[in-house]
Design a protein around this motif. Structure first.
Motif, PDB file in Angstrom:
ATOM      1  N   ALA A  92      -1.801   4.190  -6.658  1.00  0.00           N
ATOM      2  CA  ALA A  92      -2.967   3.894  -5.824  1.00  0.00           C
ATOM      3  C   ALA A  92      -4.270   4.222  -6.540  1.00  0.00           C
ATOM      4  O   ALA A  92      -5.261   3.496  -6.403  1.00  0.00           O
ATOM      5  CB  ALA A  92      -2.893   4.657  -4.503  1.00  0.00           C
ATOM      6  N   ARG A  96      -7.136   1.618  -7.312  1.00  0.00           N
ATOM      7  CA  ARG A  96      -8.527   1.838  -6.906  1.00  0.00           C
ATOM      8  C   ARG A  96      -9.458   1.680  -8.098  1.00  0.00           C
ATOM      9  O   ARG A  96     -10.550   1.113  -7.980  1.00  0.00           O
ATOM     10  CB  ARG A  96      -8.676   3.229  -6.298  1.00  0.00           C
ATOM     11  N   ASN A 148      -7.009   9.310  -2.853  1.00  0.00           N
ATOM     12  CA  ASN A 148      -6.508   8.318  -3.806  1.00  0.00           C
ATOM     13  C   ASN A 148      -5.054   8.531  -4.205  1.00  0.00           C
ATOM     14  O   ASN A 148      -4.561   7.893  -5.136  1.00  0.00           O
ATOM     15  CB  ASN A 148      -7.385   8.324  -5.064  1.00  0.00           C
ATOM     16  N   THR A 150      -1.136   8.006  -3.739  1.00  0.00           N
ATOM     17  CA  THR A 150      -0.281   6.974  -3.150  1.00  0.00           C
ATOM     18  C   THR A 150       0.643   7.594  -2.110  1.00  0.00           C
ATOM     19  O   THR A 150       0.543   7.311  -0.918  1.00  0.00           O
ATOM     20  CB  THR A 150       0.563   6.275  -4.232  1.00  0.00           C
ATOM     21  N   GLN A 154      -2.273   6.985   0.830  1.00  0.00           N
ATOM     22  CA  GLN A 154      -2.326   5.541   1.047  1.00  0.00           C
ATOM     23  C   GLN A 154      -1.019   4.972   1.600  1.00  0.00           C
ATOM     24  O   GLN A 154      -1.031   4.177   2.549  1.00  0.00           O
ATOM     25  CB  GLN A 154      -2.702   4.840  -0.259  1.00  0.00           C
ATOM     26  N   ILE A 294       0.198  -2.795  -4.690  1.00  0.00           N
ATOM     27  CA  ILE A 294      -0.531  -1.575  -4.329  1.00  0.00           C
ATOM     28  C   ILE A 294      -1.992  -1.909  -4.044  1.00  0.00           C
ATOM     29  O   ILE A 294      -2.598  -1.346  -3.119  1.00  0.00           O
ATOM     30  CB  ILE A 294      -0.423  -0.523  -5.446  1.00  0.00           C
ATOM     31  N   LEU A 298      -3.974  -1.112  -0.533  1.00  0.00           N
ATOM     32  CA  LEU A 298      -5.275  -0.457  -0.404  1.00  0.00           C
ATOM     33  C   LEU A 298      -6.272  -1.331   0.340  1.00  0.00           C
ATOM     34  O   LEU A 298      -7.065  -0.829   1.144  1.00  0.00           O
ATOM     35  CB  LEU A 298      -5.822  -0.090  -1.789  1.00  0.00           C
TER      36      LEU A 298
END
Length: 308
Positions: A92, A96, A148, A150, A154, A294, A298
């Motif tokens: 993640a 990002r 941030n 994973t 997220q 991924i 997000l």
């Protein structure tokens, strides 16, 4: 027609050209920084990645300095600024970085003892607790890891939403612990009723690694193991996070970095095994396409956050 003298001469010329080529990028990069996200506390992360930095120093021929980030965003911003040339990301945080315009290329990720280059996000409770399903945690406190992360943020948000539970309204309180270890400790110490974390296999989790280091004990000093934790939620399979490098690096340096990582498991098995306590099999090449799911996850989470 080639003869021995021609071939030897050609090889000699090629060898003579190598130092000059190396000096070209070494002039711009006399030192390289390797950044790592804080899966563990700073000491644990340093112990795990310092042998890799030493190996890369030998493989690249310039000093490679390890930088343990305070949070996931620090790695992203360090690469955006060009201060971190190589980094280890979670999926993640890598996504990002890509989504916010950081120019990076994934190199490789780790293939675990299960044969898979990936893992799951789980939500733990203590086995001694009354909580047996995710529904039992309504109104309770959840320790997340980092915005941030994973497995620690997220993925729980995404997959719990699919299961009909919005994290921010379902739980009574959510807190970011800062690292996977800190999230587990929040659960053990009773400041959280549940904790989000990563899970590779029954014998390869943050909990098993913490237990090996003697970090998990009850208030009376009794050591805890994986059996003292219950999983009440497990996500779908997630790709393992990649090592990534700046795409603006010179082509010959990038190739040298890529070759060094792929050679690591055999070239320096001790350094490779230190990354996972000997639980991983190899490093496998990856591309940006491997992390497109991924990125989509997000984007979905971002949309839900803006609606709330």
């Amino acid at each position: 027609m080639l003869n021995r003298r021609t071939v030897v001469g050609a090889v000699a010329l090629a060898l003579l050209s190598l130092p000059a080529a190396a000096q070209d990028w070494q002039a711009s990069y006399p030192e390289i920084t390797l950044g790592a996200i804080p899966v563990e506390n700073a000491t644990g992360t340093t112990d795990r990645y310092a042998p890799l930095a030493a190996y890369l120093t030998r493989a690249l021929g310039v000093p490679v300095k390890l930088r343990v980030a305070n949070d996931y965003a620090a790695v992203i911003e360090g690469q955006r600024a060009g201060n971190i040339q190589i980094a280890f990301y979670g999926p993640a945080s890598f996504a990002r970085a890509v989504m916010t315009g950081v120019g990076i290329e994934p190199i490789a990720n780790q293939r675990h003892s299960t044969g898979a280059s990936g893992y799951h996000s789980v939500i733990y409770v203590l086995a001694s607790s009354p909580y047996r399903t995710i529904e039992d945690l309504k109104g309770k406190n959840l320790a997340l890891v980092d915005p941030n992360s994973t497995s620690g943020n997220q993925a729980p948000r995404f997959f719990l939403h699919k299961a009909g539970h919005d994290v921010d309204s379902f739980f009574g309180r959510t807190v970011y612990a800062g690292s996977h270890e800190n999230a587990v400790l929040a659960l053990v110490q009773g400041t959280a009723d549940a904790a989000a974390n990563l899970w590779n296999s029954e014998d390869d989790t943050v909990v098993t690694r913490m237990a090996t280091k003697g970090m998990l004990r009850t208030a009376d000093g009794t050591p805890l193991t994986q059996r003292d934790f219950r999983i009440v939620f497990k996500s779908d399979f997630l790709p393992e996070g990649p090592f990534a490098m700046l795409d603006a690096l010179p082509a010959d340096l990038k190739q040298r970095i890529r070759d060094a990582f792929l050679a690591l498991p055999k070239a320096d098995k001790a350094a490779f095994d230190r990354l996972s306590d000997g639980k991983d099999l190899e490093l496998t090449p990856v591309t940006a396409k491997d992390y497109q799911p991924i990125i989509e996850m997000l984007r979905f989470n971002d949309t839900q956050r803006r609606r709330s």
